[in-house]
Motif scaffolding. Structure first.
Motif, PDB file in Angstrom:
ATOM      1  N   ARG A 154       0.485-101.937  60.317  1.00 43.25           N
ATOM      2  CA  ARG A 154       0.645-100.537  60.698  1.00 43.25           C
ATOM      3  C   ARG A 154       0.592-100.444  62.211  1.00 43.25           C
ATOM      4  NH1 ARG A 154      -3.733 -95.586  59.991  1.00 43.25           N
ATOM      5  NH2 ARG A 154      -4.281 -96.267  62.080  1.00 43.25           N
ATOM      6  N   TYR A 202      -4.612 -90.320  68.230  1.00 44.07           N
ATOM      7  CA  TYR A 202      -5.197 -90.738  66.977  1.00 44.07           C
ATOM      8  C   TYR A 202      -5.090 -92.259  66.788  1.00 44.07           C
ATOM      9  CZ  TYR A 202      -4.984 -92.474  62.347  1.00 44.07           C
ATOM     10  OH  TYR A 202      -5.149 -93.282  61.269  1.00 44.07           O
ATOM     11  N   ASP A 241       1.310 -94.298  60.547  1.00 41.74           N
ATOM     12  CA  ASP A 241       0.550 -93.152  60.053  1.00 41.74           C
ATOM     13  C   ASP A 241       0.754 -91.977  61.004  1.00 41.74           C
ATOM     14  OD1 ASP A 241      -1.273 -91.396  58.979  1.00 41.74           O
ATOM     15  OD2 ASP A 241      -2.943 -92.825  58.929  1.00 41.74           O
ATOM     16  N   HIS A 252      -0.496 -88.983  60.437  1.00 39.44           N
ATOM     17  CA  HIS A 252      -1.703 -88.172  60.358  1.00 39.44           C
ATOM     18  C   HIS A 252      -1.411 -86.681  60.284  1.00 39.44           C
ATOM     19  CE1 HIS A 252      -6.076 -89.147  60.575  1.00 39.44           C
ATOM     20  NE2 HIS A 252      -5.532 -90.272  60.139  1.00 39.44           N
ATOM     21  N   GLU A 308       3.338 -92.795  56.673  1.00 41.78           N
ATOM     22  CA  GLU A 308       2.178 -92.233  55.984  1.00 41.78           C
ATOM     23  C   GLU A 308       1.832 -90.845  56.518  1.00 41.78           C
ATOM     24  OE1 GLU A 308      -1.169 -94.853  56.320  1.00 41.78           O
ATOM     25  OE2 GLU A 308      -2.578 -93.179  56.246  1.00 41.78           O
ATOM     26  N   ASP A 309       1.468 -89.950  55.606  1.00 40.42           N
ATOM     27  CA  ASP A 309       1.003 -88.606  55.974  1.00 40.42           C
ATOM     28  C   ASP A 309       1.866 -87.956  57.057  1.00 40.42           C
ATOM     29  OD1 ASP A 309      -1.026 -88.714  54.136  1.00 40.42           O
ATOM     30  OD2 ASP A 309      -2.600 -89.207  55.560  1.00 40.42           O
ATOM     31  N   GLU A 334      -4.463 -89.930  51.127  1.00 43.22           N
ATOM     32  CA  GLU A 334      -5.817 -90.422  51.402  1.00 43.22           C
ATOM     33  C   GLU A 334      -6.873 -89.322  51.350  1.00 43.22           C
ATOM     34  OE1 GLU A 334      -5.164 -92.200  55.324  1.00 43.22           O
ATOM     35  OE2 GLU A 334      -6.391 -90.631  56.206  1.00 43.22           O
ATOM     36  N   ARG A 366      -1.752 -92.881  48.064  1.00 44.91           N
ATOM     37  CA  ARG A 366      -2.763 -93.579  48.870  1.00 44.91           C
ATOM     38  C   ARG A 366      -4.188 -93.129  48.589  1.00 44.91           C
ATOM     39  NH1 ARG A 366      -3.430 -93.635  53.543  1.00 44.91           N
ATOM     40  NH2 ARG A 366      -4.083 -95.790  53.455  1.00 44.91           N
TER      41      ARG A 366
HETATM   42 CO    CO Z   1      -4.061 -92.454  57.110  1.00 43.06          CO
END
Ligand code: CO
Ligand code: EZ4
Length: 405
Positions: free
Chosen positions: A147, A159, A212, A214, A238-239, A264, A285
């Motif tokens: 990642r 982040y 990610d 986020h 992701e997200d 998540e 996830r």
């Molecule tokens: Co995440």
């Protein structure tokens, strides 16, 4: 096999963890993780005051009935604190059942579907070059998926990138209130393509890449990002969008073939039902701790498999090694396992407190044959590390507007 005692231990070996120990009248005990980062004491109080008294005297073998009792039986269903409490109890009961049977939990789930399970490691950096250096470090260890996160030029803090402060969001005991970090979608888009273009240039096409977001984007921005990154063939994004409104992902899906991963922070199957059923996502996830334990994760995996959605459990260090072990057993079993997030097997301090039967080799993990979850928790060692209040950061736009973190 009656439940005799339920202990709830909040300790901070490097970071806070909520650990549940369920002891039976046979002497067999089980361990579970109920950690909700930044809200640990809420789960501990929920377990001690409301859950533990109801468990004493019950048959520890009745995993399903106890799950239903703590979910339907309380009237107030769902929510992160309730589901983490259920998750902790559920893991401990699977641990007990495995120990009583003399079998590792993956055997109780149906046995192994693979020899070992694949991880994706984290590479982060203050510049694209730093991130790629960190990726090289993982690639050299044999990681098959990485990642990538990189600081955004022009923003003071991003982040997942803490520069020389720390390499992850560990305890902020010196800063007792949530730290704040700025966000700019415009500046993010100026950096992100370069990160993946350079990664492919340097490492070629035979390694999986993830990223990610986020939850910082709107659906149409996520569609644009996915499209922009299509040439770099991500395993998943992701997200990309906060999807309390699951319909949001229809827009993302309509605009890009970059696979999408989500979940998540989800607590129940209902949080992802539409996402899965409509095939708007590719990886689910959720974490055993936050989604109500092994019982719930197994049900979600089976449901997801009907829609070609694979599992990719959350693997952040704010889940305790007990949760990572639970994921290990689920990952060995799940026919639709995808990939496991991996940030390490804990710190020097947490390794003093937790023991686990997992082996890392070439970016893959194999689970040992210890009965139950194969974990242990040293209560004496944990006493050396008392709870310390700590928070996750919050995110604000440059004009001060609160944003998704
Ligand atoms: Co995440
Ligand atoms: O932000 O665990 O994919 N991993 C992540 C993590 C989460 C933290 C918050 O609890 O997004 O870093």
């Amino acid at each position: 096999m009656k439940i005799k005692e339920v202990r709830v231990i909040v300790s901070s070996p490097g970071r806070n963890f909520v650990t549940v120990k369920i002891i039976t009248d046979t002497g067999i005990y089980g361990l579970g993780d109920g950690t909700v980062n930044g809200r640990e004491m809420a789960v501990a109080a929920y377990l001690e005051e409301h859950v533990a008294p109801c468990l004493i005297g019950r048959n520890a073998h009745d995993i399903e009935d106890i799950w239903q009792y703590l979910y339907k039986g309380v009237y107030w269903r769902k929510g992160p604190i309730t589901m983490a409490a259920i998750g902790a109890v559920d893991m401990a009961l699977w641990d007990i059942k495995g120990k009583a049977a003399g079998l590792p939990v993956y055997q109780l789930l149906g046995g192994k579907s693979r020899k070992a399970f694949t991880l994706y490691g984290h590479a982060t950096g203050n510049t694209v070059e730093d991130t790629l250096e960190n990726m090289a470090f993982l690639v050299n260890q044999g990681f098959k998926a990485v990642r990538l996160q990189s600081a955004i030029p022009g923003l003071d803090g991003t982040y997942g990138v803490l520069g020389d402060k720390k390499n992850y969001f560990e305890l902020q005991s010196d800063r007792p209130l949530p730290p704040e970090l700025p966000w700019s979608t415009l500046k993010y888009f100026n950096m992100i393509e370069e990160l993946f273009a350079k990664a492919r240039e340097r490492f070629g096409n035979n390694i999986h890449l993830c990223h990610d977001v986020h939850s910082r984007l709107t659906p149409i921005e996520a569609g644009r990002l996915g499209k922009l990154l299509e040439p770099y063939n991500l395993l998943f994004l992701e997200d990309a969008v906060a999807a309390e409104n699951q319909e949001s992902y229809r827009i993302v899906r309509d605009h890009t073939t970059t696979p999408q991963a989500l979940g998540e922070i989800y607590n129940t199957i209902w949080d992802c039902k539409d996402l899965i059923q409509n095939q708007w996502i590719d990886y689910i996830r959720m974490a055993a701790t936050h989604a109500g334990g092994i019982t719930a994760m197994r049900r979600i995996a089976d449901f997801a498999s009907m829609y070609h959605v694979r599992t990719a459990p959350h693997g952040a260090p704010d889940l305790s090694p007990i949760c990572h072990a639970a994921h290990g057993h689920l990952n060995m079993w799940a026919p639709n396992f995808g990939v496991q997030e991996f940030v390490g097997f804990g710190t020097k301090q947490s390794n003093e407190v937790f023991k686990y039967d997992l082996k890392l080799q070439d970016g893959m993990v194999s689970v040992g044959d210890s009965p139950g979850l194969g974990v242990d928790f040293d209560e004496q060692a944990a006493k050396k590390y008392p709870y310390k209040r700590s928070y996750l950061p919050v995110s604000r736009l440059e004009d001060g507007t609160l944003w998704s973190w």
